[in-house]
Structure formats: C-alpha cells, structure tokens
Design an enzyme around this catalytic site. Structure first.
Site, PDB file in Angstrom:
ATOM      1  N   ALA A   1      44.615  59.729  45.191  1.00 45.32           N
ATOM      2  CA  ALA A   1      44.123  60.700  45.706  1.00 45.32           C
ATOM      3  C   ALA A   1      43.337  59.978  46.979  1.00 45.32           C
ATOM      4  O   ALA A   1      41.793  59.723  47.279  1.00 45.32           O
ATOM      5  CB  ALA A   1      42.377  60.596  44.686  1.00 45.32           C
TER       6      ALA A   1
ATOM      7  N   HIS B   1      42.453  54.408  52.483  1.00 47.18           N
ATOM      8  CA  HIS B   1      43.537  53.947  52.594  1.00 47.18           C
ATOM      9  C   HIS B   1      44.643  54.092  53.059  1.00 47.18           C
ATOM     10  O   HIS B   1      45.885  53.079  53.573  1.00 47.18           O
ATOM     11  CB  HIS B   1      44.490  54.733  51.236  1.00 47.18           C
TER      12      HIS B   1
ATOM     13  N   GLN C   1      42.857  49.923  32.742  1.00 47.99           N
ATOM     14  CA  GLN C   1      41.821  49.419  33.429  1.00 47.99           C
ATOM     15  C   GLN C   1      40.829  50.388  33.347  1.00 47.99           C
ATOM     16  O   GLN C   1      39.704  49.781  34.099  1.00 47.99           O
ATOM     17  CB  GLN C   1      42.034  48.847  34.809  1.00 47.99           C
TER      18      GLN C   1
ATOM     19  N   GLY D   1      41.903  46.133  50.306  1.00 48.68           N
ATOM     20  CA  GLY D   1      40.269  46.640  49.987  1.00 48.68           C
ATOM     21  C   GLY D   1      39.641  45.512  50.557  1.00 48.68           C
ATOM     22  O   GLY D   1      39.557  45.234  49.411  1.00 48.68           O
TER      23      GLY D   1
ATOM     24  N   LEU E   1      33.976  54.909  52.233  1.00 50.31           N
ATOM     25  CA  LEU E   1      35.031  56.014  51.116  1.00 50.31           C
ATOM     26  C   LEU E   1      35.220  55.057  49.802  1.00 50.31           C
ATOM     27  O   LEU E   1      35.526  54.657  49.449  1.00 50.31           O
ATOM     28  CB  LEU E   1      36.036  56.183  52.211  1.00 50.31           C
TER      29      LEU E   1
ATOM     30  N   SER F   1      37.970  57.393  46.153  1.00 53.54           N
ATOM     31  CA  SER F   1      38.540  58.739  45.956  1.00 53.54           C
ATOM     32  C   SER F   1      37.114  59.165  45.001  1.00 53.54           C
ATOM     33  O   SER F   1      37.457  60.903  44.825  1.00 53.54           O
ATOM     34  CB  SER F   1      39.917  58.402  44.995  1.00 53.54           C
ATOM     35  N   ARG F   2      36.323  58.543  44.090  1.00 56.64           N
ATOM     36  CA  ARG F   2      35.050  58.528  43.154  1.00 56.64           C
ATOM     37  C   ARG F   2      34.060  60.370  44.345  1.00 56.64           C
ATOM     38  O   ARG F   2      33.372  60.472  43.351  1.00 56.64           O
ATOM     39  CB  ARG F   2      34.648  58.172  42.282  1.00 56.64           C
TER      40      ARG F   2
HETATM   41  P1  AMP Z   1      42.037  52.897  44.931  1.00 48.33           P
HETATM   42  O1  AMP Z   1      42.978  53.607  44.139  1.00 48.33           O
HETATM   43  O2  AMP Z   1      40.499  53.400  45.145  1.00 48.33           O
HETATM   44  O3  AMP Z   1      41.288  52.027  43.735  1.00 48.33           O
HETATM   45  O4  AMP Z   1      41.849  51.653  45.734  1.00 48.33           O
HETATM   46  C1  AMP Z   1      43.532  51.468  46.802  1.00 48.33           C
HETATM   47  C2  AMP Z   1      42.686  50.389  47.567  1.00 48.33           C
HETATM   48  O5  AMP Z   1      42.623  50.777  48.925  1.00 48.33           O
HETATM   49  C3  AMP Z   1      42.103  48.843  47.217  1.00 48.33           C
HETATM   50  O6  AMP Z   1      42.684  48.040  47.655  1.00 48.33           O
HETATM   51  C4  AMP Z   1      41.183  49.463  47.441  1.00 48.33           C
HETATM   52  O7  AMP Z   1      40.017  47.730  48.347  1.00 48.33           O
HETATM   53  C5  AMP Z   1      41.086  50.262  48.887  1.00 48.33           C
HETATM   54  N1  AMP Z   1      39.709  50.936  49.163  1.00 48.33           N
HETATM   55  C6  AMP Z   1      39.434  52.028  48.806  1.00 48.33           C
HETATM   56  N2  AMP Z   1      38.932  52.099  49.051  1.00 48.33           N
HETATM   57  C7  AMP Z   1      38.793  51.542  50.465  1.00 48.33           C
HETATM   58  C8  AMP Z   1      37.641  52.078  52.098  1.00 48.33           C
HETATM   59  N3  AMP Z   1      36.509  53.022  51.584  1.00 48.33           N
HETATM   60  N4  AMP Z   1      38.008  51.432  52.932  1.00 48.33           N
HETATM   61  C9  AMP Z   1      38.925  49.503  52.432  1.00 48.33           C
HETATM   62  N5  AMP Z   1      39.639  49.693  51.642  1.00 48.33           N
HETATM   63  C10 AMP Z   1      39.297  50.713  50.822  1.00 48.33           C
END
Ligand code: AMP
Length: 282
Positions: free
Chosen positions: A24, A29, A59, A148, A185, A187-188
C-alpha cells in the site's frame, strides 16, 4: 524491475540496499526507495535495490486491522519501478513462514518494551516485527536497509536487531514525509473518513505545540491539551530519550512520541523535541 516470490529468485540480489514494507505504498515509501537507489548507485560496486511487500500476520494484534490493511500489488509494483527498485519481493506467507521449518522469534531488544509506549498498547507487536525482519534479512541478505523515522520505536528496535547480525546490517533512517497540512503519510490514512482526516491533523499540531515548551512535563501536558481539544484521547503523548525511549536526560537528544485512535484508525507520529517545525514554518 523483477518481481520475485520465493527465496531462490532473490539469489542475484544479495548485498543490496533493502526497503522492507507492508505494501500500500505512498510517497513516504517512495522517498525511502529513492534514497535506497541513490545509496545503491553510489556504492562501489553499485548494489541492487530490493523492496519487500509483505503484510506480516504475526505483528498484528487485531484481526480486523490485519484484514482491513490496504493491499494493491499492481500499483505498488509501478511505484517501486518508478522509484528505482531492481527487485520487488512479494512472497507468500508460506515462503516467509514455511510449515516444515518454524521461524524462530529472535530475542526482543530492550527498547521494544520501553514503558507506556507501543508494547503497552500492542503487546506482541514487536516480537512479530523482529520475527519477520530477521527472516527477511536472512532471505534478502542486504548490505543496508532503509527505514522511516515515522515508526520511531520500530526504527530503534530494528537497529538493535541489526546490530546483532554478523556482519552487522547497516540501518539508514529516512525523515518522515508529511501531507501539506503536516499529517504523516501512512497506508492507514486511506481508512480515515473525511471528518476524521481533518481531526487527525491534531497529532502533528500536538507535536508542534509540545516543541514550544522546553521542560518535558510541560511539553507533554501541552501536547495532550491540543489532542483533547480535538476530542482525541491519546494512548500516549510522551517526551523520551531519542535512543533508549526512557526518561529524557537534559544532555541527550529527545523525541516526542504520540499514538491515538482517530475514528477506527490507530495513528502514530513523532518528532524531535524541542525545536520541531514543519518545513514551511521554518
Ligand atoms: P509500512 O509498510 O508503512 O509499515 O512501513 C514501511 C517503511 O516505510 C517503514 O520503515 C516505515 O517507517 C516507512 N514509512 C511509513 N510511512 C512513512 C512516512 N510517512 N515517511 C517516511 N517513512 C515512512
């Protein structure tokens, strides 16, 4: 860009720069993948960029959160390719967790159980994060991983996990990407109804307000006040040592961290404290 679904397909991408995600994908990302691509091209010899897409069931502590987690592989593949990925690893659950060979839970780093943060509200979450990351690092065999700052405690947990791998895996942090109104930002965010989307900006407003106070207790009170004024009762709004996530010390970097439910959606955010400002306010 190649889409890989199993371990043998990853063989030619070992030593790469890795961006683990749950898919997503959004502009946050994208920034991580572009950062990975710049780093990978600058290395001698240059390295491949690997992005993983895996919604890790172990998780999630709420079945509905796992089931409602947005999924769109075709759009993710386009974003990965445009941002400079060489390989998108989109494994099946059986590839990550083979029935014949149970995947061990690595010892949990201490920072995962810092009091009154994620572990208090999502028990077992970081055990699942460590399990999937250890397994992904084992399969992908990267030389570096980009994570991130948005998930600050997760970043600290994975740093600790990576330092135990031989040779230690380099972890590179990328700053949080935000909407023009400051909302981080996530995905939720797509699951927020329009009124909740407006209400959600209170999280970043609380971080900004806390940043104006240079005493931790006053900052926590100020941040909580902003949230309550928007009818948001936070799970936590705290100032902590940026590395240990314990009580802040006057001579060490600190961080403000917040988690709250807005409508049905649980959001988290964080910022350096004090001295946090949005780019257009600087
Ligand atoms: P996720 O798939 O969203 O759980 O996160 C995958 C990676 O993207 C993780 O390292 C998160 O910290 C990073 N991430 C998610 N949202 C953001 C954002 N708004 N800015 C920077 N990195 C992000």
């Amino acid at each position: 860009m190649i889409i890989v679904r199993d371990a043998p397909g990853l063989a030619s991408f070992a030593g790469g720069v890795f961006v683990p995600t749950m898919g997503a994908l959004h502009a946050g990302h994208r920034a991580l993948i572009e950062h990975a691509a710049a780093l990978a091209r600058a290395r001698r010899p240059s390295r491949p960029v690997v992005v993983s897409l895996f919604v890790n069931p172990t998780q999630f502590n709420e079945k509905s959160d796992f089931e409602l987690y947005p999924r769109d592989e075709a759009s993710d593949a386009r974003l990965c390719e445009q941002a400079g990925a060489d390989c998108m690893f989109a494994p099946t659950v059986e590839t990550i967790y083979p029935l014949a060979a149970p995947v061990a839970l690595p010892p949990l780093p201490e920072v995962a159980t810092a009091p009154k943060l994620e572990d208090a509200h999502r028990p077992g979450h970081f055990a699942g994060v460590c399990q999937v990351c250890a397994r992904l690092f084992d399969l992908v065999r990267p030389s570096a991983a980009i994570l991130g700052e948005k998930d600050w405690q997760q970043l600290a947990v994975i740093r600790a996990l990576a330092s135990r791998i031989a040779p230690p895996l380099e972890i590179v942090a990328h700053p949080t990407i935000r909407e023009p109104d400051g909302l981080a930002l996530s995905s939720r965010n797509t699951r927020l109804a329009p009124n909740h989307r407006r209400q959600a900006t209170a999280l970043v407003k609380a971080l900004l307000e806390a940043s104006r106070h240079d005493e931790p207790t006053a900052a926590e009170k100020a941040g909580r006040r902003v949230l309550l004024a928007s009818r948001i009762v936070p799970e936590y709004f705290v100032i902590r040592d940026a590395a240990t996530l314990l009580t802040p010390a006057p001579d060490r970097p600190a961080r403000a961290l917040v988690a709250a439910r807005v409508g049905q959606v649980r959001l988290i955010d964080n910022a350096p404290w004090p001295g946090f400002a949005l780019p257009h306010d600087r």
